[in-house]
Design a protein around this motif. Structure first.
Motif, PDB file in Angstrom:
ATOM      1  N   VAL A   1      31.053  33.947  59.725  1.00  0.00           N
ATOM      2  CA  VAL A   1      31.715  33.834  58.427  1.00  0.00           C
ATOM      3  C   VAL A   1      32.212  35.227  58.061  1.00  0.00           C
ATOM      4  O   VAL A   1      31.477  36.205  58.161  1.00  0.00           O
TER       5      VAL A   1
ATOM      6  N   ALA B   1      23.990  27.537  52.424  1.00  0.00           N
ATOM      7  CA  ALA B   1      24.883  28.674  52.684  1.00  0.00           C
ATOM      8  C   ALA B   1      24.278  29.620  53.711  1.00  0.00           C
ATOM      9  O   ALA B   1      24.948  30.040  54.667  1.00  0.00           O
TER      10      ALA B   1
ATOM     11  N   LEU C   1      31.018  32.866  46.412  1.00  0.00           N
ATOM     12  CA  LEU C   1      29.657  32.491  46.040  1.00  0.00           C
ATOM     13  C   LEU C   1      29.484  32.308  44.537  1.00  0.00           C
ATOM     14  O   LEU C   1      29.749  33.227  43.760  1.00  0.00           O
TER      15      LEU C   1
ATOM     16  N   VAL D   1      30.623  28.477  48.429  1.00  0.00           N
ATOM     17  CA  VAL D   1      29.255  28.089  48.069  1.00  0.00           C
ATOM     18  C   VAL D   1      29.213  27.783  46.570  1.00  0.00           C
ATOM     19  O   VAL D   1      29.403  28.679  45.746  1.00  0.00           O
TER      20      VAL D   1
ATOM     21  N   VAL E   1      32.603  35.137  51.940  1.00  0.00           N
ATOM     22  CA  VAL E   1      31.840  34.129  51.198  1.00  0.00           C
ATOM     23  C   VAL E   1      32.311  34.158  49.752  1.00  0.00           C
ATOM     24  O   VAL E   1      32.327  35.213  49.119  1.00  0.00           O
TER      25      VAL E   1
ATOM     26  N   VAL F   1      31.613  39.465  50.305  1.00  0.00           N
ATOM     27  CA  VAL F   1      31.115  38.464  49.363  1.00  0.00           C
ATOM     28  C   VAL F   1      31.854  38.620  48.031  1.00  0.00           C
ATOM     29  O   VAL F   1      31.876  39.709  47.449  1.00  0.00           O
TER      30      VAL F   1
ATOM     31  N   THR G   1      32.314  24.500  53.443  1.00  0.00           N
ATOM     32  CA  THR G   1      31.653  24.464  52.146  1.00  0.00           C
ATOM     33  C   THR G   1      30.146  24.319  52.327  1.00  0.00           C
ATOM     34  O   THR G   1      29.677  23.736  53.301  1.00  0.00           O
TER      35      THR G   1
ATOM     36  N   ILE H   1      25.761  30.561  57.457  1.00  0.00           N
ATOM     37  CA  ILE H   1      26.015  31.954  57.847  1.00  0.00           C
ATOM     38  C   ILE H   1      25.185  32.340  59.067  1.00  0.00           C
ATOM     39  O   ILE H   1      25.650  33.080  59.928  1.00  0.00           O
TER      40      ILE H   1
ATOM     41  N   LEU I   1      21.638  38.130  51.884  1.00  0.00           N
ATOM     42  CA  LEU I   1      22.719  38.602  52.756  1.00  0.00           C
ATOM     43  C   LEU I   1      22.672  40.121  52.899  1.00  0.00           C
ATOM     44  O   LEU I   1      22.890  40.659  53.990  1.00  0.00           O
TER      45      LEU I   1
ATOM     46  N   LEU J   1      33.628  30.795  53.566  1.00  0.00           N
ATOM     47  CA  LEU J   1      32.598  29.844  53.157  1.00  0.00           C
ATOM     48  C   LEU J   1      32.599  29.771  51.641  1.00  0.00           C
ATOM     49  O   LEU J   1      32.442  30.788  50.969  1.00  0.00           O
TER      50      LEU J   1
END
Length: 192
Positions: A53, A44, A58, A15, A56, A83, A37, A48, A74, A13
């Motif tokens: 996902v 976001a 981010l 973001v 990420v 992440v 996206t 999720i 998160l 993903l």
């Protein structure tokens, strides 16, 4: 992944509130992994929440819910993915307390975006493998030692078995070579 070039089964993903930036990173990953996206923090978190996902990417500086806020949320939700902060914000000592897995300063080229996806995929695969082994060992020993009736009477066994199945599916999806999972079953766990 067997027979593929890249991290095809990874779900990433991107973001970033700047659509052009998010779309550019997504384009760099298209055909390399599954990519989606989100153009803001709230979006976001919604993505999720609604779909699996793994990684990420981010941005930190976004209007509304910032990347730092998303990261905190998160962490509070025990997000089971990785992440990577991908941002133009110069890191300061505050990053020592932030629960991200990697930090890239913009601009980031295609090779680096793909390399970070590969690296985080491997890390996530082995983390998931370790968690699967912990859960599956408990399930396997209970299956070997308890009668089917006793297992049915205990709701924790069913939850553990379901969790083991989910972790096994995710591990098989993330690991390029999942033969280690088959070796787990070859170990004798019940008393002789």
């Amino acid at each position: 992944m067997p027979g593929t070039d890249g991290a095809a089964d990874v779900r990433a993903l991107i973001v970033d509130d700047e659509r052009e930036v998010a779309d550019a990173y997504a384009l760099r990953l298209r055909g390399y992994c599954e990519v989606e996206t989100a153009y803001g923090g709230e979006e976001a978190l919604s993505v999720i929440r609604d779909s699996p996902v793994d990684i990420v990417l981010l941005d930190r500086h976004m209007p509304g819910l910032s990347g730092d806020d998303v990261l905190t949320e998160l962490d509070e939700r025990d997000f089971s993915g990785r992440v990577v902060m991908v941002t133009a914000v110069d890191p300061g000592v505050e990053v020592l307390d932030m629960p991200f897995d990697d930090y890239l300063c913009k601009p980031v080229d295609r090779e680096d975006v793909r390399a970070v996806i590969d690296q985080q995929q491997r890390i996530l695969a082995y983390e998931t493998l370790g968690e699967f082994f912990r859960v599956e060992a408990k399930r396997a020993v209970l299956e070997a030692e308890l009668s089917p009736e006793r297992r049915r009477e205990h709701e924790g066994y069913d939850e553990t078995a379901a969790r083991a199945r989910r972790l096994e599916r995710r591990t098989r999806r993330l690991l390029p070579d999942d033969s280690i999972l088959d070796q787990f079953d070859e170990i004798e766990r019940e008393g002789v």
